[in-house]
Design a protein around this motif. Structure first.
Motif, PDB file in Angstrom:
ATOM      1  N   UNK A   1       0.880  -1.162   0.000  1.00 38.49           N
ATOM      2  CA  UNK A   1       0.000   0.000   0.000  1.00 38.49           C
ATOM      3  C   UNK A   1       0.917   1.212   0.000  1.00 38.49           C
TER       4      UNK A   1
ATOM      5  N   UNK B   1       3.618   2.261   2.575  1.00 42.34           N
ATOM      6  CA  UNK B   1       3.122   2.555   3.923  1.00 42.34           C
ATOM      7  C   UNK B   1       2.754   1.282   4.683  1.00 42.34           C
ATOM      8  N   UNK B   2       2.158   0.341   3.992  1.00 38.65           N
ATOM      9  CA  UNK B   2       1.800  -0.937   4.601  1.00 38.65           C
ATOM     10  C   UNK B   2       2.146  -2.055   3.624  1.00 38.65           C
ATOM     11  N   UNK B   3       2.410  -3.217   4.166  1.00 44.63           N
ATOM     12  CA  UNK B   3       2.794  -4.377   3.357  1.00 44.63           C
ATOM     13  C   UNK B   3       1.987  -5.588   3.833  1.00 44.63           C
ATOM     14  N   UNK B   4       1.456  -6.333   2.890  1.00 44.92           N
ATOM     15  CA  UNK B   4       0.750  -7.577   3.209  1.00 44.92           C
ATOM     16  C   UNK B   4       1.593  -8.754   2.742  1.00 44.92           C
TER      17      UNK B   4
ATOM     18  N   UNK C   1       1.897   5.313  -0.445  1.00 47.07           N
ATOM     19  CA  UNK C   1       1.421   6.689  -0.250  1.00 47.07           C
ATOM     20  C   UNK C   1       2.628   7.581  -0.423  1.00 47.07           C
ATOM     21  N   UNK C   2       2.550   8.536  -1.352  1.00 46.64           N
ATOM     22  CA  UNK C   2       3.739   9.316  -1.675  1.00 46.64           C
ATOM     23  C   UNK C   2       4.850   8.363  -2.068  1.00 46.64           C
ATOM     24  N   UNK C   3       6.078   8.629  -1.651  1.00 52.25           N
ATOM     25  CA  UNK C   3       7.184   7.736  -2.054  1.00 52.25           C
ATOM     26  C   UNK C   3       7.350   6.516  -1.145  1.00 52.25           C
ATOM     27  N   UNK C   4       6.402   6.288  -0.229  1.00 52.73           N
ATOM     28  CA  UNK C   4       6.568   5.237   0.787  1.00 52.73           C
ATOM     29  C   UNK C   4       5.636   4.043   0.559  1.00 52.73           C
TER      30      UNK C   4
ATOM     31  N   UNK D   1      -8.272  -6.508   0.831  1.00 53.75           N
ATOM     32  CA  UNK D   1      -7.681  -5.651  -0.218  1.00 53.75           C
ATOM     33  C   UNK D   1      -6.434  -6.314  -0.792  1.00 53.75           C
TER      34      UNK D   1
END
Lengths: 335, 335
Positions: free
Chosen positions: A10, A17-20, A12-15, A280
């Motif tokens: 997931x 943010x979350x990883x599944x 957001x911007x250059x990051x 998701x």
């Protein structure tokens, strides 16, 4: 034992943010692994992804000899309680001389917006027919009438569940290490990632399983791909991906991040489990792997809205996106 | 670089059906790590967990000299758009000679059930006041009036956001590696887990930060713990955990699985990030760590409904539970 690998990011911007993280396995009907990400030996609860396995005894017993393909699709479904689902399950039960009261799945507020609105306006309570598993349970009841079991057909030692377990273990190729009770009160038997993928491959290519099982598997898979909307509903991943694949692949989700897919023309089965259980991610992963396999097209909006959904802020501006992690392309054997 | 560790398990029958990994760090005001799980150097977007840092310039500038503690709590809030939140933000804006139209956060359907019902019955659209960040944005607008900036106060190079970034970097102790745009259209600056925990420790023990910052930090933390319902709302984790801690700890969530906590009497700050961004896991982890730290009691239902929520099937029978993973107890330095 390999660890779960990052499968979906997931951003957001250059990051990221979350990883599944998760596991995915592709097998053929011999049980051989054709590709794997993460740990093929990871033990999972397949949840609703294995409904087509639970439906095998219904067909093989002869109980469903006269049953139409719509009802067979509903037996394999996690539907969203729309009118098209509820009315068909109600009629099926009625044809059996049974009714909603005979179900043991519990009531569920339907995901279908129109049906939810209808209930709200009529001050009507959701009932067991709205339960996403009501088709599976109608199938259990039909098998139960044939087996002359008692009314508590979800008990793990009931003949209906023993038959489901036997079929499940034969198809996964191993004794189940146990079960959890599913949201619909029926036992859900555990297996490995490889076990689930092998079972799906045997649904895809049941030629070596004997005439009765072969016919049952072919009938169930044909029912699923013929009625994608009955298997889930409008806008849902299973229905849209089956439609996007033009009926060539049967796709079925399970709660807590599971997907299974059956690809008859290749004789392959696919199993996916997102470790953290998030939808998701499981929808992104299954759409991405079906794309990589060539079963669906990346540009198809029914696919891309799952492989590359855009995250917007509350002013409607795109601020990020969800997408497959690099490891989903880099890892695993070549396909 | 350490990997994220299993922090929360979702159990069904004898199986850990899903696992949520994450990072957690406890720091003191010197920035020293007092306990860590996973990777303290992991870069995260703190999202709304850092609203109290974004509010520092509002107080330090003198713009909020006359502002009450309720409004300061709302400046740090991710509220659920209940009447108590919306009416106070509306009055605050009105006192500034401004209105809903001056907000740049976008409209949001409120999470508060009563307010949602009121809107539905009145066929009224949700507005920007309902946005969970409307208090933060009212604070931005109040600071902006003081700084005489232009109306587009969410632009990353706007004086309001430059001030927020400077305070954020001073409190985290490091230059931010960049930003993403948050759901409310404001920039959200990245930091490490250690950076976020250090910033929270400095909010807890601001003695070494100069008189102006010390006063601002103390005022903001006091406002949060004095008005837990304004910081989130009825039934919400932040509000209930602050109440359960008897006002001794300020607790703040952020989207995508983040929690921060400020513990003045110990001079400690806590940061948590669930790698996959899931709320069920971040709420369980923060409640479990606050219990382990002795800030709240395990038997308090406001705590236990987060550390040990029961999963029921659709017939209301318990079939599983969510709980902290063993590593959350076994790993990390002794506390």
């Amino acid at each position: 034992m390999a660890d779960a690998i990052p499968m979906v990011e997931v951003r957001r911007g250059p990051f990221a943010e979350s990883v599944h993280r998760g596991h995915a396995v592709i097998c053929d009907a011999s049980g051989a692994i054709r590709a794997a990400w993460g740990d093929p030996d990871a033990v999972i609860l397949p949840r609703s992804s294995c409904k087509m396995l639970q439906a095998l005894p219904l067909v093989e017993s002869g109980a469903a000899a006269e049953l139409g393909s719509e009802e067979l699709a509903l037996a394999c479904a996690s539907h969203q309680g729309a009118e098209m689902h509820v009315s068909r399950v109600a009629r099926w039960l009625s044809d059996l001389g049974l009714g909603e009261r005979d179900l043991r799945c519990g009531a569920q507020v339907p995901d279908d917006r129109a049906e939810r609105g209808r209930l709200r306006e009529g001050l009507e309570a959701p009932c067991q027919l709205h339960n996403n598993c009501s088709g599976k349970h109608a199938g259990f009841l039909m098998l139960n009438r044939h087996l002359r079991g008692d009314s508590e057909y979800v008990a793990p030692d009931h003949p209906v569940q023993k038959a489901a377990r036997a079929a499940f273990e034969e198809m996964t190729g191993a004794e189940s290490p146990g079960y959890g009770i599913d949201g619909c009160a029926a036992p859900n038997f555990a297996t490995t990632m490889r076990g689930l993928a092998s079972a799906m491959a045997r649904m895809a290519n049941p030629a070596g399983l004997g005439a009765t099982r072969q016919a049952a598997a072919e009938r169930l898979v044909a029912a699923m791909v013929s009625h994608p909307l009955l298997v889930a509903g409008e806008g849902r991943a299973c229905s849209e991906l089956m439609a996007a694949a033009g009926g060539s692949v049967a796709v079925k989700t399970g709660a807590e991040g599971v997907f299974a897919a059956i690809w008859p023309e290749k004789g392959l089965g696919l199993a996916i489990k997102i470790e953290d259980g998030t939808t998701r991610a499981s929808e992104c992963a299954v759409a991405a792997l079906l794309t990589r396999l060539g079963a669906v097209k990346a540009a198809d909006p029914r696919v891309s809205r799952r492989t590359a959904p855009v995250i917007t802020n509350r002013r409607g501006v795109a601020v990020g996106e969800i997408g497959p992690a690099p490891a989903l392309w880099e890892n695993g054997a070549p396909l």
